[in-house]
Enzyme design. Structure first.
Site, PDB file in Angstrom:
ATOM      1  N   GLU A 264     -43.036  -3.441  -6.385  1.00 52.00           N
ATOM      2  CA  GLU A 264     -42.635  -1.933  -5.822  1.00 52.00           C
ATOM      3  C   GLU A 264     -42.709  -1.249  -7.142  1.00 52.00           C
ATOM      4  O   GLU A 264     -42.200  -1.377  -7.915  1.00 52.00           O
ATOM      5  CB  GLU A 264     -41.205  -1.788  -5.329  1.00 52.00           C
ATOM      6  CG  GLU A 264     -40.830  -2.639  -3.943  1.00 52.00           C
ATOM      7  CD  GLU A 264     -39.499  -2.774  -3.605  1.00 52.00           C
ATOM      8  OE1 GLU A 264     -38.687  -2.170  -4.354  1.00 52.00           O
ATOM      9  OE2 GLU A 264     -39.248  -3.503  -2.601  1.00 52.00           O
TER      10      GLU A 264
ATOM     11  N   SER B 296     -35.504  -6.851   3.711  1.00 53.44           N
ATOM     12  CA  SER B 296     -34.814  -7.952   2.704  1.00 53.44           C
ATOM     13  C   SER B 296     -35.543  -7.530   1.376  1.00 53.44           C
ATOM     14  O   SER B 296     -35.130  -6.916   0.548  1.00 53.44           O
ATOM     15  CB  SER B 296     -34.977  -9.312   3.465  1.00 53.44           C
ATOM     16  OG  SER B 296     -36.281  -9.545   3.481  1.00 53.44           O
ATOM     17  N   ARG B 297     -36.619  -8.469   0.970  1.00 51.45           N
ATOM     18  CA  ARG B 297     -37.159  -8.279  -0.124  1.00 51.45           C
ATOM     19  C   ARG B 297     -38.757  -8.682   0.061  1.00 51.45           C
ATOM     20  O   ARG B 297     -39.235  -9.364   1.059  1.00 51.45           O
ATOM     21  CB  ARG B 297     -36.838  -9.447  -1.194  1.00 51.45           C
ATOM     22  CG  ARG B 297     -35.492  -9.109  -1.769  1.00 51.45           C
ATOM     23  CD  ARG B 297     -35.407  -7.729  -2.671  1.00 51.45           C
ATOM     24  NE  ARG B 297     -34.170  -7.714  -3.412  1.00 51.45           N
ATOM     25  CZ  ARG B 297     -33.230  -6.933  -2.782  1.00 51.45           C
ATOM     26  NH1 ARG B 297     -33.589  -6.038  -1.626  1.00 51.45           N
ATOM     27  NH2 ARG B 297     -32.119  -6.618  -3.570  1.00 51.45           N
TER      28      ARG B 297
ATOM     29  N   HIS C 143     -38.206   1.156  -0.403  1.00 50.49           N
ATOM     30  CA  HIS C 143     -36.958   0.627  -0.741  1.00 50.49           C
ATOM     31  C   HIS C 143     -35.734   1.476  -0.701  1.00 50.49           C
ATOM     32  O   HIS C 143     -35.103   1.772  -1.838  1.00 50.49           O
ATOM     33  CB  HIS C 143     -36.933  -0.179  -2.160  1.00 50.49           C
ATOM     34  CG  HIS C 143     -36.036  -1.293  -2.316  1.00 50.49           C
ATOM     35  ND1 HIS C 143     -36.233  -2.489  -2.880  1.00 50.49           N
ATOM     36  CD2 HIS C 143     -34.717  -1.426  -1.756  1.00 50.49           C
ATOM     37  CE1 HIS C 143     -35.167  -3.221  -2.858  1.00 50.49           C
ATOM     38  NE2 HIS C 143     -34.341  -2.561  -2.099  1.00 50.49           N
TER      39      HIS C 143
END
Ligand SMILES: O=CC(=O)O
Length: 393
Positions: free
Chosen positions: A338, A308-309, A357
């Site tokens: 990130e 997700s995050r 990601h």
């Protein structure tokens, strides 16, 4: 204008001749403070290095400009020097819009800015700030490529009368695939195995690092939206026992179709699962949803997977849990920030897999996201029902 962006999926994002400080002469912005599309410092630095190594490899944001008597024009902050899929996307855009380079945009700032009606956020996470919005008086839509819009201040954007759209359909399958890939890779220790196989002369004693099985194990999905549901469909093929926790319970037929059991309390799911997969949106409610207490509820043999995050997990608590073997392992496609700084303790553990990601980083998904975003932009501009509008809460 300060524009910087990190492309997901390994393609560098920085406009050709990009000027991260916004101060370079000759760009047409002298005498104005440039509106900024800012990334956190660490990302901006990364972009600066992309600029050196692969200038113009990827464009970041596209703004649509209406031009009389021809196709509406699209400003691409940098299309120069793009290759492969990006050219493919440019070709898609060209069917509906006239593409304009960043250089042209900056050189004609007054004219251009008045005409801009849409911005396309492509494969990066810039923050679109108030200053930029103030400089685009006729902006109607910001079309985000990807589903997560946590990098956009929806309330502020909406206060300018600008709509935000995303691409939930294009992302669901590839993101669910990455969730499965991380689960399998962590369970079977694929990355370690790969390193061993690639190290010349290393003897193959797999018994020293046995993995665990996914087949028939219990998977707990936190966030059963469209991506979570696709994960459940895949997990069913592995005969997994599927638990899920969601704000809203899915319909009975949907649960039955994948054999998923609803856990009203997230704690129950955490206690029973061998693999816990996070598939929620990042919101104030889900920020640090998984912390020390939640990790402590998980089995010591369990694996935490996050697609997700990054900020959904309290990373300090995760480091501690992995170091102390409170849980078996973690597999993360997302972190905060990130990328992680080199000295981040998560990068120095051996019971973790981290990918950069890449949930939607496939040729097909990239194209589909562009198609979905184009449909959204055209719908807004033509005053038609918008396929995927995101509303501020
Ligand atoms: O991160 C990917 C997305 O938001 O679609």
């Amino acid at each position: 204008m300060r524009i910087s962006g990190r492309a997901r999926g390994g393609t560098g994002a920085f406009p050709t001749g990009g000027d991260p400080t916004g101060e370079r002469a000759g760009t047409g912005w002298q005498g104005h403070r440039r509106p900024s599309l800012q990334l956190p410092q660490d990302r901006a630095e990364e972009c600066a290095s992309f600029e050196e190594t692969s200038p113009g490899q990827c464009f970041v944001v596209i703004a649509q400009v209406m031009a009389e008597g021809e196709l509406p024009a699209v400003l691409i902050l940098d299309i120069g020097g793009t290759h492969g899929i990006l050219e493919d996307i440019a070709a898609l855009l060209k069917k509906h819009f006239h593409l304009i380079t960043m250089k042209e945009f900056l050189g004609n700032k007054e004219e251009m800015r008045k005409k801009i009606q849409s911005v396309y956020v492509f494969e990066c996470r810039p923050t679109i700030d108030r200053e930029l919005l103030e400089s685009l008086p006729n902006l109607k839509v910001i079309a985000n490529s990807g589903v997560g819009v946590d990098h956009l201040d929806l309330k502020m954007i909406s206060s300018f009368g600008v709509k935000v759209t995303n691409t939930p359909h294009a992302v669901a399958d590839p993101t669910a695939d990455i969730g499965m890939a991380l689960m399998l890779a962590s369970a079977r220790r694929l990355v370690e195995g790969c390193h061993i196989a690639l190290s010349p002369g290393t003897k193959y004693f797999a018994v020293d690092w046995l993995g665990v099985e996914v087949t028939r194990a219990t998977l707990g999905i936190i966030g059963m939206g469209s991506i979570g549901y696709k994960v459940a469909q895949r997990a069913r093929a592995f005969n997994m026992r599927i638990l899920y926790h969601n704000r809203n319970r899915r319909r009975k037929e949907e649960e039955e179709a994948v054999g998923a059991h609803y856990c009203a309390k997230m704690e129950d799911l955490l206690q029973q699962s061998d693999f816990v997969m996070l598939v929620v949106n990042l919101t104030p409610e889900t920020h640090k949803l998984i912390g020390k207490k939640e990790l402590g509820l998980m089995k010591p043999t369990a694996t935490l997977i996050n697609i997700s995050r990054g900020a959904v997990i309290d990373q300090d608590a995760l480091v501690e849990a992995l170091q102390n073997k409170v849980i078996r392992a973690a597999a993360l496609d997302v972190t905060y920030p990130e990328p992680l700084p080199r000295d981040h303790p998560l990068l120095h553990l051996n019971n973790i897999i981290i990918t950069p990601h890449i949930g939607t980083a496939t040729v097909h998904a990239t194209r589909m996201m562009a198609e979905e975003a184009i449909a959204n932009m055209l719908a807004v501009l033509n005053d038609q029902p918008i396929p995927s509008e995101v509303f501020p809460k």
